[in-house]
Scaffold this motif. Sequence first.
Motif, PDB file in Angstrom:
ATOM      1  N   ARG A 157       1.023  -0.896   0.051  1.00  0.00           N
ATOM      2  CA  ARG A 157      -0.017   0.174  -0.075  1.00  0.00           C
ATOM      3  C   ARG A 157       0.344   1.250  -0.486  1.00  0.00           C
TER       4      ARG A 157
ATOM      5  N   TYR B 134      -9.655   1.323   2.207  1.00  0.00           N
ATOM      6  CA  TYR B 134     -10.537   1.873   2.878  1.00  0.00           C
ATOM      7  C   TYR B 134     -11.837   2.217   2.077  1.00  0.00           C
TER       8      TYR B 134
ATOM      9  N   GLU C 204      -7.208   4.001  -1.453  1.00  0.00           N
ATOM     10  CA  GLU C 204      -8.161   4.657   0.244  1.00  0.00           C
ATOM     11  C   GLU C 204      -9.091   5.813  -1.354  1.00  0.00           C
TER      12      GLU C 204
HETATM   13  P1  C2E Z   1      -0.846  -7.264   5.635  1.00  0.00           P
HETATM   14  O1  C2E Z   1      -1.617  -8.631   5.874  1.00  0.00           O
HETATM   15  O2  C2E Z   1      -0.891  -6.379   4.916  1.00  0.00           O
HETATM   16  O3  C2E Z   1      -2.881  -6.430   6.199  1.00  0.00           O
HETATM   17  C1  C2E Z   1      -3.186  -5.207   5.420  1.00  0.00           C
HETATM   18  C2  C2E Z   1      -3.688  -4.103   6.391  1.00  0.00           C
HETATM   19  O4  C2E Z   1      -3.597  -2.772   5.866  1.00  0.00           O
HETATM   20  C3  C2E Z   1      -4.193  -4.130   7.615  1.00  0.00           C
HETATM   21  O5  C2E Z   1      -4.115  -4.211   8.730  1.00  0.00           O
HETATM   22  C4  C2E Z   1      -5.777  -3.555   7.235  1.00  0.00           C
HETATM   23  O6  C2E Z   1      -6.567  -3.214   8.028  1.00  0.00           O
HETATM   24  C5  C2E Z   1      -5.150  -2.764   6.835  1.00  0.00           C
HETATM   25  N1  C2E Z   1      -5.542  -1.621   5.483  1.00  0.00           N
HETATM   26  C6  C2E Z   1      -6.327  -2.016   4.619  1.00  0.00           C
HETATM   27  N2  C2E Z   1      -6.369  -1.157   3.484  1.00  0.00           N
HETATM   28  C7  C2E Z   1      -6.028   0.035   3.479  1.00  0.00           C
HETATM   29  C8  C2E Z   1      -5.955   0.946   3.609  1.00  0.00           C
HETATM   30  O7  C2E Z   1      -6.795   1.723   2.547  1.00  0.00           O
HETATM   31  N3  C2E Z   1      -5.476   2.158   4.496  1.00  0.00           N
HETATM   32  C9  C2E Z   1      -4.393   2.315   4.887  1.00  0.00           C
HETATM   33  N4  C2E Z   1      -3.640   2.175   5.490  1.00  0.00           N
HETATM   34  N5  C2E Z   1      -4.282   0.397   5.102  1.00  0.00           N
HETATM   35  C10 C2E Z   1      -6.017  -0.522   4.995  1.00  0.00           C
HETATM   36  P2  C2E Z   1      -3.867  -4.851  10.504  1.00  0.00           P
HETATM   37  O8  C2E Z   1      -5.255  -5.689  10.016  1.00  0.00           O
HETATM   38  O9  C2E Z   1      -3.718  -4.094  11.509  1.00  0.00           O
HETATM   39  O10 C2E Z   1      -3.015  -6.069  10.193  1.00  0.00           O
HETATM   40  C11 C2E Z   1      -1.721  -5.281  10.417  1.00  0.00           C
HETATM   41  C12 C2E Z   1      -1.086  -6.688   9.447  1.00  0.00           C
HETATM   42  O11 C2E Z   1      -0.996  -8.397  10.794  1.00  0.00           O
HETATM   43  C13 C2E Z   1      -1.425  -7.578   9.084  1.00  0.00           C
HETATM   44  O12 C2E Z   1      -0.800  -6.556   6.927  1.00  0.00           O
HETATM   45  C14 C2E Z   1      -0.349  -9.539   8.660  1.00  0.00           C
HETATM   46  O13 C2E Z   1       1.071  -8.968   8.457  1.00  0.00           O
HETATM   47  C15 C2E Z   1      -1.107  -9.322  10.152  1.00  0.00           C
HETATM   48  N6  C2E Z   1      -2.131 -10.176  10.196  1.00  0.00           N
HETATM   49  C16 C2E Z   1      -2.861 -10.178  10.089  1.00  0.00           C
HETATM   50  N7  C2E Z   1      -4.218 -11.087  10.660  1.00  0.00           N
HETATM   51  C17 C2E Z   1      -3.222 -12.115  10.747  1.00  0.00           C
HETATM   52  C18 C2E Z   1      -3.917 -13.362  10.394  1.00  0.00           C
HETATM   53  O14 C2E Z   1      -4.544 -13.958  10.770  1.00  0.00           O
HETATM   54  N8  C2E Z   1      -1.929 -14.175  10.945  1.00  0.00           N
HETATM   55  C19 C2E Z   1      -1.222 -13.774  10.744  1.00  0.00           C
HETATM   56  N9  C2E Z   1       0.033 -14.594  10.356  1.00  0.00           N
HETATM   57  N10 C2E Z   1      -1.065 -12.619  10.390  1.00  0.00           N
HETATM   58  C20 C2E Z   1      -1.923 -11.844  10.185  1.00  0.00           C
END
Ligand code: C2E
Length: 279
Positions: A203, A258, A239
């Motif tokens: 992103r 988003y 976004e």
């Molecule tokens: P990721 O896999 O890169 O997931 C995308 C993150 O970007 C998510 O944060 C999501 O909420 C956020 N996001 C989505 N759309 C937008 C947008 O338009 N703008 C911005 N600024 N952010 C956006 P989230 O949910 O806090 O997750 C963070 C990270 O945690 C994930 O990054 C992933 O690496 C990890 N994660 C989440 N769920 C799991 C899981 O079930 N297992 C594992 N191993 N890691 C997970």
Amino acid sequence: SKDAGGDRYTLFNEGMSTQVMRHIEIEHDVRDALLQEQFKFALQAQIDINTGKLVGFEALIRWLHPKSGYIMPDEFIPIMENSESMITLGYWGIKRAFSILAHLESLGMSGYRIAVNLSASQFLDPNLINFMREQLALSEQGADQIELELTERTVVADIEQTKGIMHQLKALGFSFSIDDFGTGYSSLAYLSQLPVDIIKIDRSFIAGMENSSADKQIVKSTVAMVRKLGMKVVAEGVETEQQLSTLSTMRCDIAQGYYISKPVLEEELYPALPSKLDD
Ligand code: C2E
Ligand code: CA
Ligand code: CA
Ligand code: CA
């Protein structure tokens, strides 16, 4: 002054110990959290840019801690990584993804894909392949509906081992995407040696497109090259309408962010679905 230096030292120490205590608390509570089912998935829609249609969701884990409220994965996943709990949580996630697919099907929505994040220790777990085979046998859903997201860092560690695991999971029917592409040290040349189906452009490049012509060029050429290599390309963190239309011009396949939808907790998603689908 000496006093100010002393204060700073104290503050630094307090800051450290709060962080350390939080770390210890998370490490400790995670075991109960697994037993008490305090984890949930939030699902974030992915759309086909060309048709505007929903293609599926990425599953993003949330921890509803009894005292601290929601804790985000960026905080607890790094703490859990390399522990037995990470493996257990990973298994929970796969089971949950299958049951979400079953639930969606019961709501008349079949054929959608769920993308599940796999951390390095989950991917390298020697029981993973058996576990996936078992879950597949237990489920009515097809493996082609589950996409496994790996980061560049996970797949560059050991090419032969990575290839071996990926091919076995591919043989079961699962598909693979490379997450946060552009932030690690891999290249499309490297990734094209692996059975990768989808590249997810990080992103930060999407966010940079409006103000940085370099970022825009990177996205444009990545999209073109990924498509030439026969893979699909997802833009993460979309976004704005402007970003979406730029991506459309570049012929990017899928968008997530988003602007399309925030991640939505399962219990909020299901009631919202019929009206969403009418749009
Ligand atoms: P990721 O896999 O890169 O997931 C995308 C993150 O970007 C998510 O944060 C999501 O909420 C956020 N996001 C989505 N759309 C937008 C947008 O338009 N703008 C911005 N600024 N952010 C956006 P989230 O949910 O806090 O997750 C963070 C990270 O945690 C994930 O990054 C992933 O690496 C990890 N994660 C989440 N769920 C799991 C899981 O079930 N297992 C594992 N191993 N890691 C997970
Ligand atoms: Ca991801
Ligand atoms: Ca089956
Ligand atoms: Ca990502």
